[in-house]
Write a protein that holds these residues in place. Sequence first.
Motif, mmCIF file in Angstrom:
data_model
loop_
_atom_site.group_PDB
_atom_site.id
_atom_site.type_symbol
_atom_site.label_atom_id
_atom_site.label_comp_id
_atom_site.label_asym_id
_atom_site.label_seq_id
_atom_site.Cartn_x
_atom_site.Cartn_y
_atom_site.Cartn_z
ATOM 1 N N TYR A 75 0.971 -1.241 -0.014
ATOM 2 C CA TYR A 75 -0.073 -0.025 0.189
ATOM 3 C C TYR A 75 0.864 1.332 0.025
ATOM 4 C CZ TYR A 75 -3.589 -3.322 1.101
ATOM 5 O OH TYR A 75 -4.461 -4.082 1.247
ATOM 6 N N ARG A 76 0.286 2.237 -0.917
ATOM 7 C CA ARG A 76 1.192 3.417 -0.608
ATOM 8 C C ARG A 76 0.566 4.362 0.376
ATOM 9 N NH1 ARG A 76 -0.944 8.225 -3.268
ATOM 10 N NH2 ARG A 76 -2.689 7.006 -4.056
ATOM 11 N N GLN A 78 -1.216 6.777 2.428
ATOM 12 C CA GLN A 78 -2.273 8.022 2.332
ATOM 13 C C GLN A 78 -2.539 8.718 3.448
ATOM 14 O OE1 GLN A 78 -5.738 5.472 1.558
ATOM 15 N NE2 GLN A 78 -4.591 4.519 -0.340
ATOM 16 N N THR A 80 -4.968 9.875 4.803
ATOM 17 C CA THR A 80 -5.862 9.202 5.860
ATOM 18 C C THR A 80 -5.506 8.580 6.895
ATOM 19 O OG1 THR A 80 -6.252 7.427 4.369
ATOM 20 C CG2 THR A 80 -7.938 9.469 4.285
ATOM 21 N N TRP A 81 -4.576 7.661 6.617
ATOM 22 C CA TRP A 81 -4.065 6.771 7.743
ATOM 23 C C TRP A 81 -2.718 7.413 8.504
ATOM 24 C CZ3 TRP A 81 0.800 4.443 6.981
ATOM 25 C CH2 TRP A 81 1.401 4.078 5.929
ATOM 26 N N ASN A 164 -14.416 10.387 -0.287
ATOM 27 C CA ASN A 164 -13.231 10.365 -0.412
ATOM 28 C C ASN A 164 -12.334 11.484 -0.586
ATOM 29 O OD1 ASN A 164 -12.948 7.598 0.417
ATOM 30 N ND2 ASN A 164 -13.237 6.804 -1.715
ATOM 31 N N ILE A 168 -9.429 13.562 1.802
ATOM 32 C CA ILE A 168 -8.379 13.490 1.276
ATOM 33 C C ILE A 168 -7.945 15.254 1.443
ATOM 34 C CG2 ILE A 168 -6.591 13.604 -0.655
ATOM 35 C CD1 ILE A 168 -7.906 10.732 -1.353
#
Length: 189
Positions: A75-76, A78, A80-81, A164, A168
């Motif tokens: 996973y790239r 992000q 959000t996390w 979304n 972001i």
Amino acid sequence: MLAQRAAQQSLRRLAASQPSMLSQMAFKNTLKPLAIGSSTQARPISTQKLTPTDSYEILVAQRKNRPSSPHFTIYRPQITWLNSIMHRATGAVLSGGFYVFGAAYLVSPLFGWHLDSATMAAAFGSWPVLAKVLAKFAVAMPFTFHSFNGIRHLVWDMGRQFTNQQVIRTGWITVGVAAVSALGLAVFV
């Protein structure tokens, strides 16, 4: 759950035994689809006596061969996390800092520490300007980020800005506003 296990065990025993001709016909028509028949695999097991140290060494060797979680390689990162991790970390840093300083302030007279306002202001005033700005930024950044990200969470609790793209966008806005306000607090206050 216990009744289910008991029924499974009895069906397995029934399937493994050699039934009579009459029961074979009844079994074939009614119970065979439910039972596990002769296709059940059996593996012989062998046990050996191990000391706790040996069993622990085997466990350590097995853990070394265990694959690591792939989420770091797949996973790239992000926003959000990253913001979620930072919100928790800044909350822990701020609350931990307040508790440690509060406890130190309360016990300082017992140990002869000088944590009164005049002593701390004089000590901080003797620092070079760059050290003052960096120290103030180090305190202001977790505070501003946690505050603005908390406001973002309150907006989400109202059911707004939750698509979304909005999540972001508000994530990057939170990071930007927190950095600018922390730098402003560090330089101008």
